[in-house]
Design a protein around this motif. Structure first.
Motif, mmCIF file in Angstrom:
data_model
loop_
_atom_site.group_PDB
_atom_site.id
_atom_site.type_symbol
_atom_site.label_atom_id
_atom_site.label_comp_id
_atom_site.label_asym_id
_atom_site.label_seq_id
_atom_site.Cartn_x
_atom_site.Cartn_y
_atom_site.Cartn_z
ATOM 1 N N UNK A 81 0.824 -1.209 0.000
ATOM 2 C CA UNK A 81 0.000 0.000 0.000
ATOM 3 C C UNK A 81 0.860 1.261 0.000
ATOM 4 N N UNK A 82 1.979 1.228 0.755
ATOM 5 C CA UNK A 82 2.874 2.389 0.784
ATOM 6 C C UNK A 82 3.452 2.663 -0.595
ATOM 7 N N UNK A 83 3.801 1.593 -1.295
ATOM 8 C CA UNK A 83 4.377 1.742 -2.628
ATOM 9 C C UNK A 83 3.360 2.334 -3.605
ATOM 10 N N UNK A 84 2.127 1.856 -3.529
ATOM 11 C CA UNK A 84 1.069 2.393 -4.402
ATOM 12 C C UNK A 84 0.829 3.874 -4.127
ATOM 13 N N UNK A 85 0.786 4.242 -2.842
ATOM 14 C CA UNK A 85 0.550 5.639 -2.484
ATOM 15 C C UNK A 85 1.714 6.518 -2.952
ATOM 16 N N UNK A 86 2.944 6.040 -2.787
ATOM 17 C CA UNK A 86 4.109 6.800 -3.213
ATOM 18 C C UNK A 86 4.120 6.983 -4.733
ATOM 19 N N UNK A 87 3.811 5.916 -5.468
ATOM 20 C CA UNK A 87 3.784 6.025 -6.938
ATOM 21 C C UNK A 87 2.697 6.989 -7.403
ATOM 22 N N UNK A 88 1.547 6.980 -6.738
ATOM 23 C CA UNK A 88 0.476 7.906 -7.111
ATOM 24 C C UNK A 88 0.870 9.345 -6.821
ATOM 25 N N UNK A 89 1.527 9.576 -5.698
ATOM 26 C CA UNK A 89 1.940 10.949 -5.374
ATOM 27 C C UNK A 89 3.016 11.438 -6.354
ATOM 28 N N UNK A 90 3.939 10.567 -6.751
ATOM 29 C CA UNK A 90 4.963 10.954 -7.730
ATOM 30 C C UNK A 90 4.325 11.241 -9.080
ATOM 31 N N UNK A 91 3.366 10.399 -9.485
ATOM 32 C CA UNK A 91 2.681 10.617 -10.760
ATOM 33 C C UNK A 91 1.910 11.937 -10.742
ATOM 34 N N UNK A 92 1.265 12.235 -9.627
ATOM 35 C CA UNK A 92 0.518 13.493 -9.506
ATOM 36 C C UNK A 92 1.468 14.686 -9.551
ATOM 37 N N UNK A 93 2.594 14.582 -8.841
ATOM 38 C CA UNK A 93 3.580 15.664 -8.841
ATOM 39 C C UNK A 93 4.137 15.887 -10.252
ATOM 40 N N UNK A 94 4.422 14.800 -10.963
ATOM 41 C CA UNK A 94 4.940 14.928 -12.329
ATOM 42 C C UNK A 94 3.892 15.497 -13.278
ATOM 43 N N UNK A 95 2.625 15.193 -13.018
ATOM 44 C CA UNK A 95 1.561 15.729 -13.870
ATOM 45 C C UNK A 95 1.395 17.228 -13.643
ATOM 46 N N UNK A 96 1.517 17.663 -12.399
ATOM 47 C CA UNK A 96 1.322 19.077 -12.072
ATOM 48 C C UNK A 96 2.535 19.928 -12.457
ATOM 49 N N UNK A 97 3.727 19.424 -12.227
ATOM 50 C CA UNK A 97 4.952 20.172 -12.518
ATOM 51 C C UNK A 97 5.977 19.216 -13.116
ATOM 52 N N UNK A 98 5.910 18.986 -14.424
ATOM 53 C CA UNK A 98 6.813 18.014 -15.031
ATOM 54 C C UNK A 98 8.272 18.462 -14.970
ATOM 55 N N UNK A 99 9.144 17.494 -14.954
ATOM 56 C CA UNK A 99 10.582 17.744 -14.963
ATOM 57 C C UNK A 99 10.963 18.354 -16.306
ATOM 58 N N UNK A 100 11.658 19.497 -16.318
ATOM 59 C CA UNK A 100 12.000 20.140 -17.586
ATOM 60 C C UNK A 100 12.850 19.262 -18.500
#
Length: 137
Positions: A81-100
């Motif tokens: 569950x921790x891994x799923x939550x971490x992957x979702x938060x990273x995906x959300x962060x990348x969607x909001x502010x993608x790496x240049x």
């Protein structure tokens, strides 16, 4: 069962060679300890790995000596569950502010691209034929 073979059978990596490379780079841990490709794993072991930029932590649910279809491979592990939550938060962060750096779709221009750029410079005005920006006397 060897961890490199299991990672390949569970479809985390396309080939065993890729799995071995990731293990040797220290990107795969079994029960919190770095391992070697020949490390034996058992049902219940906790495997932490990185696939690209995404960290994953899975628990081994089954062993298979051969690579099967994706639905069968997904039954070999359970993601925490921790891994799923971490992957979702990273995906959300990348969607909001993608790496240049990831926005660069292409590397260096190809020969064709360079020719098109040169043609555009020549067509943009008379600057292509002039050797200096100063006005003639």
């Amino acid at each position: 069962m060897r961890i490199d073979k299991w990672l390949w059978a569970a479809r985390f990596f396309k080939t065993r060679t890729l799995a071995v490379d990731e293990i040797q780079k220290g990107r795969v841990q079994v029960n919190g300890i770095d391992c070697k490709p020949a490390r034996e794993i058992r049902v219940g072991d906790r495997i932490a790995m990185r696939q690209g930029q995404m960290p994953r932590t899975v628990v081994v649910e089954g062993l298979s000596p051969q690579r099967g279809p994706a639905p069968v491979a997904q039954q070999l592990y359970r993601e925490t569950e921790e891994s799923l939550a971490l992957r979702q938060s990273i995906a959300e962060r990348n969607r909001m502010a993608p790496e240049p750096a990831q926005a660069i779709a292409h590397g260096r221009p190809t020969k064709r691209d360079r020719r098109l750029l040169e043609q555009a410079r020549e067509d943009s005005g008379d600057w292509g034929s002039r050797w200096s920006a100063s006005l003639p006397d």
